[in-house]
Scaffold this motif. Structure first.
Motif, PDB file in Angstrom:
ATOM      1  N   PRO A   5       0.815  -1.212   0.000  1.00  0.00           N
ATOM      2  CA  PRO A   5       0.000   0.000   0.000  1.00  0.00           C
ATOM      3  C   PRO A   5       0.846   1.258   0.000  1.00  0.00           C
ATOM      4  O   PRO A   5       0.358   2.340   0.233  1.00  0.00           O
ATOM      5  CB  PRO A   5      -0.777  -0.121   1.315  1.00  0.00           C
ATOM      6  CG  PRO A   5       0.157  -0.872   2.230  1.00  0.00           C
ATOM      7  CD  PRO A   5       1.082  -1.672   1.370  1.00  0.00           C
ATOM      8  N   ALA A   6       2.149   1.098  -0.270  1.00  0.00           N
ATOM      9  CA  ALA A   6       3.035   2.265  -0.221  1.00  0.00           C
ATOM     10  C   ALA A   6       2.710   3.228  -1.357  1.00  0.00           C
ATOM     11  O   ALA A   6       2.160   2.846  -2.390  1.00  0.00           O
ATOM     12  CB  ALA A   6       4.484   1.823  -0.309  1.00  0.00           C
ATOM     13  N   ARG A   7       3.071   4.438  -1.148  1.00  0.00           N
ATOM     14  CA  ARG A   7       2.831   5.451  -2.158  1.00  0.00           C
ATOM     15  C   ARG A   7       3.672   5.167  -3.396  1.00  0.00           C
ATOM     16  O   ARG A   7       4.857   4.864  -3.293  1.00  0.00           O
ATOM     17  CB  ARG A   7       3.229   6.803  -1.551  1.00  0.00           C
ATOM     18  CG  ARG A   7       2.961   7.964  -2.446  1.00  0.00           C
ATOM     19  CD  ARG A   7       3.013   9.220  -1.641  1.00  0.00           C
ATOM     20  NE  ARG A   7       3.440  10.335  -2.445  1.00  0.00           N
ATOM     21  CZ  ARG A   7       3.641  11.541  -1.953  1.00  0.00           C
ATOM     22  NH1 ARG A   7       3.474  11.754  -0.663  1.00  0.00           N
ATOM     23  NH2 ARG A   7       4.008  12.518  -2.735  1.00  0.00           N
ATOM     24  N   PRO A   8       3.047   5.247  -4.563  1.00  0.00           N
ATOM     25  CA  PRO A   8       3.775   4.899  -5.793  1.00  0.00           C
ATOM     26  C   PRO A   8       4.902   5.871  -6.109  1.00  0.00           C
ATOM     27  O   PRO A   8       4.842   7.039  -5.752  1.00  0.00           O
ATOM     28  CB  PRO A   8       2.685   4.974  -6.871  1.00  0.00           C
ATOM     29  CG  PRO A   8       1.609   5.823  -6.287  1.00  0.00           C
ATOM     30  CD  PRO A   8       1.655   5.593  -4.811  1.00  0.00           C
ATOM     31  N   THR A   9       5.923   5.366  -6.771  1.00  0.00           N
ATOM     32  CA  THR A   9       7.060   6.203  -7.174  1.00  0.00           C
ATOM     33  C   THR A   9       7.174   6.174  -8.693  1.00  0.00           C
ATOM     34  O   THR A   9       6.449   5.440  -9.368  1.00  0.00           O
ATOM     35  CB  THR A   9       8.375   5.673  -6.583  1.00  0.00           C
ATOM     36  OG1 THR A   9       8.767   4.499  -7.308  1.00  0.00           O
ATOM     37  CG2 THR A   9       8.202   5.337  -5.109  1.00  0.00           C
ATOM     38  N   ILE A  10       8.080   6.950  -9.218  1.00  0.00           N
ATOM     39  CA  ILE A  10       8.211   6.945 -10.675  1.00  0.00           C
ATOM     40  C   ILE A  10       8.626   5.571 -11.165  1.00  0.00           C
ATOM     41  O   ILE A  10       8.418   5.228 -12.317  1.00  0.00           O
ATOM     42  CB  ILE A  10       9.204   8.001 -11.201  1.00  0.00           C
ATOM     43  CG1 ILE A  10      10.531   7.882 -10.511  1.00  0.00           C
ATOM     44  CG2 ILE A  10       8.664   9.387 -11.155  1.00  0.00           C
ATOM     45  CD1 ILE A  10      11.613   8.661 -11.240  1.00  0.00           C
ATOM     46  N   ARG A  11       9.198   4.798 -10.276  1.00  0.00           N
ATOM     47  CA  ARG A  11       9.562   3.443 -10.648  1.00  0.00           C
ATOM     48  C   ARG A  11       8.315   2.653 -11.025  1.00  0.00           C
ATOM     49  O   ARG A  11       8.292   1.960 -12.055  1.00  0.00           O
ATOM     50  CB  ARG A  11      10.258   2.776  -9.461  1.00  0.00           C
ATOM     51  CG  ARG A  11      10.978   1.511  -9.818  1.00  0.00           C
ATOM     52  CD  ARG A  11      11.336   0.714  -8.570  1.00  0.00           C
ATOM     53  NE  ARG A  11      11.739  -0.629  -8.955  1.00  0.00           N
ATOM     54  CZ  ARG A  11      13.002  -0.966  -9.222  1.00  0.00           C
ATOM     55  NH1 ARG A  11      13.959  -0.071  -9.098  1.00  0.00           N
ATOM     56  NH2 ARG A  11      13.302  -2.189  -9.608  1.00  0.00           N
ATOM     57  N   ASP A  12       7.281   2.772 -10.206  1.00  0.00           N
ATOM     58  CA  ASP A  12       6.019   2.092 -10.509  1.00  0.00           C
ATOM     59  C   ASP A  12       5.437   2.581 -11.828  1.00  0.00           C
ATOM     60  O   ASP A  12       4.941   1.802 -12.633  1.00  0.00           O
ATOM     61  CB  ASP A  12       5.023   2.333  -9.373  1.00  0.00           C
ATOM     62  CG  ASP A  12       5.562   1.830  -8.039  1.00  0.00           C
ATOM     63  OD1 ASP A  12       6.037   0.683  -7.998  1.00  0.00           O
ATOM     64  OD2 ASP A  12       5.530   2.597  -7.053  1.00  0.00           O
ATOM     65  N   VAL A  13       5.523   3.873 -12.014  1.00  0.00           N
ATOM     66  CA  VAL A  13       5.006   4.447 -13.252  1.00  0.00           C
ATOM     67  C   VAL A  13       5.785   3.904 -14.443  1.00  0.00           C
ATOM     68  O   VAL A  13       5.214   3.524 -15.462  1.00  0.00           O
ATOM     69  CB  VAL A  13       5.106   5.989 -13.216  1.00  0.00           C
ATOM     70  CG1 VAL A  13       4.645   6.583 -14.530  1.00  0.00           C
ATOM     71  CG2 VAL A  13       4.291   6.554 -12.061  1.00  0.00           C
ATOM     72  N   ILE A  15       7.489   1.124 -14.774  1.00  0.00           N
ATOM     73  CA  ILE A  15       7.154  -0.277 -15.049  1.00  0.00           C
ATOM     74  C   ILE A  15       5.822  -0.366 -15.780  1.00  0.00           C
ATOM     75  O   ILE A  15       5.698  -1.002 -16.820  1.00  0.00           O
ATOM     76  CB  ILE A  15       7.101  -1.071 -13.726  1.00  0.00           C
ATOM     77  CG1 ILE A  15       8.505  -1.156 -13.112  1.00  0.00           C
ATOM     78  CG2 ILE A  15       6.521  -2.468 -13.956  1.00  0.00           C
ATOM     79  CD1 ILE A  15       8.543  -1.765 -11.734  1.00  0.00           C
ATOM     80  N   ARG A  16       4.857   0.329 -15.231  1.00  0.00           N
ATOM     81  CA  ARG A  16       3.518   0.317 -15.825  1.00  0.00           C
ATOM     82  C   ARG A  16       3.533   0.780 -17.273  1.00  0.00           C
ATOM     83  O   ARG A  16       2.841   0.216 -18.132  1.00  0.00           O
ATOM     84  CB  ARG A  16       2.619   1.248 -14.995  1.00  0.00           C
ATOM     85  CG  ARG A  16       1.249   1.452 -15.557  1.00  0.00           C
ATOM     86  CD  ARG A  16       0.283   0.483 -14.929  1.00  0.00           C
ATOM     87  NE  ARG A  16      -1.058   0.662 -15.405  1.00  0.00           N
ATOM     88  CZ  ARG A  16      -2.124   0.287 -14.720  1.00  0.00           C
ATOM     89  NH1 ARG A  16      -1.983  -0.272 -13.527  1.00  0.00           N
ATOM     90  NH2 ARG A  16      -3.324   0.434 -15.214  1.00  0.00           N
ATOM     91  N   ALA A  17       4.316   1.803 -17.552  1.00  0.00           N
ATOM     92  CA  ALA A  17       4.343   2.361 -18.908  1.00  0.00           C
ATOM     93  C   ALA A  17       5.358   1.647 -19.797  1.00  0.00           C
ATOM     94  O   ALA A  17       5.436   1.908 -20.989  1.00  0.00           O
ATOM     95  CB  ALA A  17       4.643   3.855 -18.846  1.00  0.00           C
ATOM     96  N   GLY A  18       6.143   0.769 -19.199  1.00  0.00           N
ATOM     97  CA  GLY A  18       7.150   0.064 -19.981  1.00  0.00           C
ATOM     98  C   GLY A  18       8.273   0.958 -20.465  1.00  0.00           C
ATOM     99  O   GLY A  18       8.785   0.801 -21.576  1.00  0.00           O
ATOM    100  N   VAL A  19       8.638   1.934 -19.670  1.00  0.00           N
ATOM    101  CA  VAL A  19       9.736   2.821 -20.041  1.00  0.00           C
ATOM    102  C   VAL A  19      10.696   2.923 -18.854  1.00  0.00           C
ATOM    103  O   VAL A  19      10.490   2.286 -17.827  1.00  0.00           O
ATOM    104  CB  VAL A  19       9.230   4.228 -20.414  1.00  0.00           C
ATOM    105  CG1 VAL A  19       8.328   4.181 -21.617  1.00  0.00           C
ATOM    106  CG2 VAL A  19       8.512   4.860 -19.223  1.00  0.00           C
ATOM    107  N   SER A  20      11.717   3.744 -19.011  1.00  0.00           N
ATOM    108  CA  SER A  20      12.658   3.905 -17.906  1.00  0.00           C
ATOM    109  C   SER A  20      12.226   5.040 -16.972  1.00  0.00           C
ATOM    110  O   SER A  20      11.405   5.874 -17.335  1.00  0.00           O
ATOM    111  CB  SER A  20      14.042   4.224 -18.436  1.00  0.00           C
ATOM    112  OG  SER A  20      14.059   5.542 -18.919  1.00  0.00           O
ATOM    113  N   MET A  21      12.809   5.038 -15.786  1.00  0.00           N
ATOM    114  CA  MET A  21      12.509   6.107 -14.841  1.00  0.00           C
ATOM    115  C   MET A  21      12.889   7.458 -15.422  1.00  0.00           C
ATOM    116  O   MET A  21      12.208   8.460 -15.199  1.00  0.00           O
ATOM    117  CB  MET A  21      13.257   5.865 -13.531  1.00  0.00           C
ATOM    118  CG  MET A  21      12.722   4.677 -12.736  1.00  0.00           C
ATOM    119  SD  MET A  21      13.902   4.093 -11.493  1.00  0.00           S
ATOM    120  CE  MET A  21      14.172   5.578 -10.552  1.00  0.00           C
ATOM    121  N   THR A  22      13.965   7.482 -16.148  1.00  0.00           N
ATOM    122  CA  THR A  22      14.402   8.737 -16.767  1.00  0.00           C
ATOM    123  C   THR A  22      13.311   9.319 -17.648  1.00  0.00           C
ATOM    124  O   THR A  22      13.016  10.513 -17.597  1.00  0.00           O
ATOM    125  CB  THR A  22      15.651   8.486 -17.621  1.00  0.00           C
ATOM    126  OG1 THR A  22      16.642   7.867 -16.807  1.00  0.00           O
ATOM    127  CG2 THR A  22      16.162   9.776 -18.178  1.00  0.00           C
TER     128      THR A  22
END
Lengths: 338, 338
Positions: A5-13, A15-22
């Motif tokens: 239940p942790a707050r999402p980070t750009i890492r989650d985003v 992964i979801r979008a299939g791109v890099s954190m950058t």
DNA sequence: TTGAAAGCGTTACCAT
DNA sequence: ATGGTAACGCTTTCAA
């Protein structure tokens, strides 16, 4: 089995979008280098996972907190009489908040930092000091720590140019000319003998104007703790003169009402027998009988200018001198002769 | 040759004191496990190098920003008439700021978040909403995002118990009883028909009191955009009745003055012919002629309680129901018969 | 009583 | 046009 239940980070985003954190970072910061289609996918992912930036992480990385602090004059917590007025301060705060948000920053309201310990609690990009006292200690503390600061109103000991102020001289002349135009010959000044630029500038402008117009200056000083009562006393003594004034310019908030008290109890009327103007507008002057002409100190413009100036100072610009805001005279019945 | 004017970190402090970063951290966070001598050395090093904590680094690591946000009712930027008053709001802000600082936090002043985009700019541990409107959208947004929030005054659609409110019912009864004790037989109510708990509770308490005391209720509703003028109109119509009221309780700020306008222009006097009380105290009621009895809504106590409540909510406590603050009746000349 | 090192979420830099 | 990775300053965990 164990959820996250942790707050999402750009890492989650990412992964979801299939791109890099950058790439996610680039999208949310509107760096132009991302393909529109990718951008779209990232944005969708952002709202899908409900991501919100963590300001602290950004701040840590960038070295900028994105926060300005505003230090108000005094306590406001249990004030009895009024030298200033809450409407003015509230307008300052509201306008500062609006302006900081407009520049994608946030506004902190804090007590004045009086020593280094206070500073520790104040980790911000810059500080706005409202209504500084003479040689304000908060400024010294901030300067020593290298925290950029600007003031709303001038600290009379300072010369660095990092402040916004109203055109006190101009507004005084405007009032005096207005009173003269309405027929006044002998204008008295009710003010305070306190080390604030507002009082000093006004007194100086009044003295100069009197000299230039060959008018004898009549000044009464009030006690800043009891503006209304002491203003009334001062005006009473003015009315007892052989040659009493036919107009009164009362500067500190509350004093126009004191002047009105004295005038009324002498059986005189405003504007019939005397004209009356105030140095700082506010509700009380609008609802009095008669409504009293006063100077609008334009807190909203002051606040916006202060935020703007601080932003410049923070970004390393050189001082170009103070920002001067033009006041506006609100003419009402107390100075209207027909 | 190249100096290092960067802001010092605990690393610099650690080197200076000849200890590890961990130890420095422990000292500045008052964890008790450090030797007093070491502690002393570290503290000296701290002030030597002029270290101040970086709130963002702490926040990132600990997951807590240490910041509360306060969202004010409206714009305050160019208000014309007054349903509420700036003194009240200013006291709220000042007291919230003081209370948050007391708990080693900081207070942000921000506009109400109306959607997720606004929330992105508001990375805080919790939010205080002042004067929520019915089913306040900001609360929905915050709840959806899982941001803890409390309100100052009750949102009449809410039942979660996370708010502080004044004892509106109690204060209404207190005013009605006071007026009765001063000889009033027929007390009229001037209020607004708007979805705020303040108005709803007051009206309900008035209705019940009238029923219990076998008094015919007389209510006049004002337009919240023009409280003074419409209150005057309402009171005028009351005075034209066969059996006019002998006391008036005017709730929204500004309406007691409107009532006074109407009474005065009818050639009647306060408190001689009618008693007059206001629902929200403020400067204007104190300086009017006569000074008007009014309810002190205790903004300072409300603010402190709100901060306290939010701290509890943030730390995961269960709701125990709203915090109720007792108001205080400020009795003045307008209800004083001898 | 003290220290070493991992890691919080993000962006900047350097690759590809 | 996109990705990998180090680094921001601090606290926490674990080890000594």
């Amino acid at each position: 089995m164990s959820t996250k239940p942790a707050r999402p980070t750009i890492r989650d985003v990412a992964i979801r979008a299939g791109v890099s954190m950058t790439t996610v970072s680039d999208v949310v910061n509107s760096k132009g280098r991302v393909d529109p289609a990718t951008r779209e996918r990232v944005l969708t992912a952002v709202s899908d996972v409900g991501w919100r930036p963590r300001r602290s992480a950004r701040a840590l990385r960038s070295g900028r907190t994105g926060v300005f602090a505003m230090c108000l004059p005094l306590g406001h917590v249990g004030v009895g009489d009024w030298l200033t007025n809450a409407e003015y301060d509230m307008a300052l705060v509201a306008a500062c908040a609006a302006a900081t948000v407009d520049s994608d920053r946030q506004l902190l309201v804090a007590p004045r930092p009086t020593d280094v310990r206070d500073l520790a609690r104040l980790d911000v990009d810059g500080v706005i000091i409202a209504d500084p006292r003479e040689g304000d200690q908060a400024l010294t503390v901030l300067n020593n720590a290298g925290v950029p600061a600007v003031t709303i109103d001038r600290d009379i000991q300072r010369t660095d140019g990092w402040w916004v102020e109203t055109d006190n001289t101009g507004s005084t002349l405007q009032v005096l000319d207005h009173l003269t135009a309405q027929g006044a010959k002998r204008i008295a000044l009710v003010t305070a003998d306190a080390p604030w630029a507002w009082f000093e500038d006004t007194s100086a402008a009044y003295a100069r104007w009197c000299a230039e117009h060959d008018v004898k200056p009549q000044v009464r000083l009030i006690d800043v703790e009891r503006p209304r009562a002491t203003a009334a006393a001062g005006v009473r003594s003015l009315l007892r003169l052989k040659n009493p004034p036919d107009a009164i310019f009362a500067i500190p908030y509350g004093t126009p009402l004191g002047a009105l008290d004295a005038i009324t109890e002498s059986g005189l009327s405003v504007p019939g027998d005397l004209l009356l103007a105030g140095g700082m507008d506010g509700q009380m002057l609008q609802v009095s009988s008669p409504p009293i002409t006063a100077v609008d100190l334009r807190p909203i413009e002051m606040a916006r200018a202060a935020v703007d100036l601080l932003a410049r100072r923070v970004s390393g610009e050189k001082a170009v001198g103070p920002v001067v805001i033009q006041t506006e005279l609100r003419v009402r019945e107390s100075t209207s002769r027909r």
